[in-house]
Design a protein around this motif. Structure first.
Motif, mmCIF file in Angstrom:
data_model
loop_
_atom_site.group_PDB
_atom_site.id
_atom_site.type_symbol
_atom_site.label_atom_id
_atom_site.label_comp_id
_atom_site.label_asym_id
_atom_site.label_seq_id
_atom_site.Cartn_x
_atom_site.Cartn_y
_atom_site.Cartn_z
ATOM 1 N N ARG A 210 -4.335 -31.020 34.704
ATOM 2 C CA ARG A 210 -4.833 -30.486 35.979
ATOM 3 C C ARG A 210 -3.617 -30.008 36.769
ATOM 4 N N PRO A 211 -3.265 -28.724 36.652
ATOM 5 C CA PRO A 211 -2.055 -28.215 37.320
ATOM 6 C C PRO A 211 -2.217 -28.177 38.829
ATOM 7 N N ASN A 212 -1.081 -28.277 39.514
ATOM 8 C CA ASN A 212 -1.106 -28.172 40.978
ATOM 9 C C ASN A 212 -1.540 -26.781 41.417
ATOM 10 N N ALA A 213 -1.107 -25.780 40.660
ATOM 11 C CA ALA A 213 -1.444 -24.380 40.942
ATOM 12 C C ALA A 213 -1.085 -23.559 39.709
ATOM 13 N N ILE A 214 -1.583 -22.323 39.658
ATOM 14 C CA ILE A 214 -1.145 -21.417 38.597
ATOM 15 C C ILE A 214 0.321 -21.076 38.867
ATOM 16 N N PRO A 215 1.193 -21.256 37.865
ATOM 17 C CA PRO A 215 2.623 -21.010 38.117
ATOM 18 C C PRO A 215 2.900 -19.572 38.530
ATOM 19 N N ILE A 216 3.839 -19.396 39.417
ATOM 20 C CA ILE A 216 4.243 -18.075 39.896
ATOM 21 C C ILE A 216 5.723 -17.877 39.568
ATOM 22 N N GLY A 217 6.036 -16.790 38.891
ATOM 23 C CA GLY A 217 7.442 -16.481 38.619
ATOM 24 C C GLY A 217 7.929 -17.006 37.294
ATOM 25 N N THR A 218 7.747 -18.303 37.029
ATOM 26 C CA THR A 218 8.180 -18.876 35.760
ATOM 27 C C THR A 218 7.036 -19.640 35.118
ATOM 28 N N ARG A 219 7.015 -19.633 33.804
ATOM 29 C CA ARG A 219 6.010 -20.377 33.059
ATOM 30 C C ARG A 219 6.326 -21.875 33.126
ATOM 31 N N GLN A 220 5.296 -22.700 32.925
ATOM 32 C CA GLN A 220 5.488 -24.147 32.986
ATOM 33 C C GLN A 220 5.171 -24.773 31.627
ATOM 34 N N THR A 221 6.127 -25.528 31.113
ATOM 35 C CA THR A 221 6.027 -26.091 29.773
ATOM 36 C C THR A 221 5.131 -27.319 29.760
ATOM 37 N N LEU A 222 4.124 -27.310 28.884
ATOM 38 C CA LEU A 222 3.239 -28.461 28.711
ATOM 39 C C LEU A 222 3.751 -29.395 27.620
ATOM 40 N N LEU A 223 4.097 -28.840 26.473
ATOM 41 C CA LEU A 223 4.565 -29.640 25.336
ATOM 42 C C LEU A 223 5.511 -28.800 24.512
ATOM 43 N N GLU A 224 6.576 -29.400 24.014
ATOM 44 C CA GLU A 224 7.506 -28.673 23.161
ATOM 45 C C GLU A 224 8.107 -29.610 22.120
ATOM 46 N N ILE A 225 8.346 -29.048 20.954
ATOM 47 C CA ILE A 225 9.022 -29.764 19.881
ATOM 48 C C ILE A 225 10.025 -28.804 19.260
ATOM 49 N N GLY A 226 11.294 -29.148 19.296
ATOM 50 C CA GLY A 226 12.285 -28.333 18.619
ATOM 51 C C GLY A 226 13.218 -27.615 19.554
ATOM 52 N N ASN A 227 13.682 -26.442 19.106
ATOM 53 C CA ASN A 227 14.603 -25.620 19.882
ATOM 54 C C ASN A 227 14.314 -24.157 19.588
ATOM 55 N N PRO A 228 15.088 -23.210 20.112
ATOM 56 C CA PRO A 228 14.759 -21.803 19.897
ATOM 57 C C PRO A 228 14.689 -21.384 18.428
#
Length: 304
Positions: free
Chosen positions: A111-129
């Motif tokens: 349940r996000p506080n708001a739709i992100p503005i400007g930058t994306r918001q990471t929910l889950l990540e595994i690894g690197n680029p």
């Protein structure tokens, strides 16, 4: 103080909802739950989120933390962890790699506080680029998944986007987001299919040649962004999915589950229904399942 029992886990609905999930998952033997993090069941104030199924606890960034009571404004859950303030993420270290190294599924109720503005918001990540994957809230109100193909910088990052689901994300209720990763060998080499679901419905799917590689030093985490650890995000600033376009997630997470295989569309829908369907409907579904089991038993007795 919130109850340690989630609002959807009343004694009857706990048994019936669990029966639905267990029946559907075990009958197809497709995906098995291996890690589960429920804020409603977690012990408050110890600085970690306990794994209710496996043994991989999440360590919070930000010190000793506790879930917040959401029973007054959620029909599904009684507690959640609030990210973006004192909690700036959670880390599983390298312990999720055993799951992510093969076909797998990732389910979150957010349940996000708001739709992100400007930058994306990471929910889950595994690894690197170069080795990894992630999924995030995008700035247009969609869910974005990045799957790094092949484990080298010369191969592209596979991009999956849902449609605009901002109306769900801003509805005031928790939203189920699921990413499934299906790896198979069709005879000419590995193919990978990534699929995104929102509230039980399939939103986007893409199949590509190659694998998503992970190495033993790749950490995994939730609600956090970290340079050189963001699965699938690119380092070069000119890339539309470069690392400087992401930030930490701001909002609540009540439930996180990891499965050891790619869930089918039916399994994703069943897991969603086990939480979101009102209890009278749950009774009806379980009644149908019970009737089916009885019929199966009668048929087997006749054949024997």
């Amino acid at each position: 103080m919130y109850s340690n029992t989630p609002s959807y886990f009343t004694p009857k609905s706990f048994i019936l909802g669990g029966a639905i999930v267990a029946f559907l998952l075990s009958s197809s033997a497709n995906a098995v739950l291996v890690h589960e993090y429920s804020a409603s069941l977690d012990f408050p104030g110890n600085g970690s989120w306990t794994d209710e199924v496996g043994s991989v606890n999440l360590t919070f960034t930000g010190g000793t933390t506790s879930p917040v009571d959401v029973s007054g404004n959620s029909s599904y859950f009684s507690a959640a962890y609030a990210f973006g303030g004192s909690i700036t993420g959670g880390s599983a270290g390298t312990n999720w790699n055993a799951v992510a190294g093969s076909s797998s599924s990732y389910e979150m109720w957010i349940r996000p506080n708001a739709i992100p503005i400007g930058t994306r918001q990471t929910l889950l990540e595994i690894g690197n680029p170069f080795f990894g994957m992630s999924f995030s809230l995008d700035t247009d109100g969609s869910i974005l998944a990045l799957l790094k193909q092949g484990g080298t910088n010369s191969l592209p990052t596979i991009v999956l986007n849902t449609s605009d689901v901002s109306s769900l994300l801003t509805s005031g209720e928790f939203v189920q987001v699921v990413l499934t990763v299906d790896k198979n060998d069709p005879g000419s080499g590995i193919q990978t299919t990534g699929t995104l679901y929102v509230n039980g419905g399939q939103q986007a799917s893409l199949t590509f040649d190659g694998d998503i590689d992970l190495v033993s030093s790749n950490p995994g985490g939730i609600a956090r962004f970290s340079y050189d650890q963001m699965g699938g995000a690119q380092r070069d600033a000119g890339n539309p999915y470069s690392q400087n376009t992401f930030s930490n997630y701001e909002g609540e997470i009540s439930l996180l589950r990891l499965y050891d295989n790619a869930m089918s569309a039916g399994e994703v829908q069943a897991v969603y229904d086990s939480i979101a369907i009102p209890e009278p409907q749950t009774y009806w579904i379980v009644g149908c399942i019970g009737a089916l089991l009885i019929v199966r038993g009668m048929v087997r007795r006749k054949r024997s």
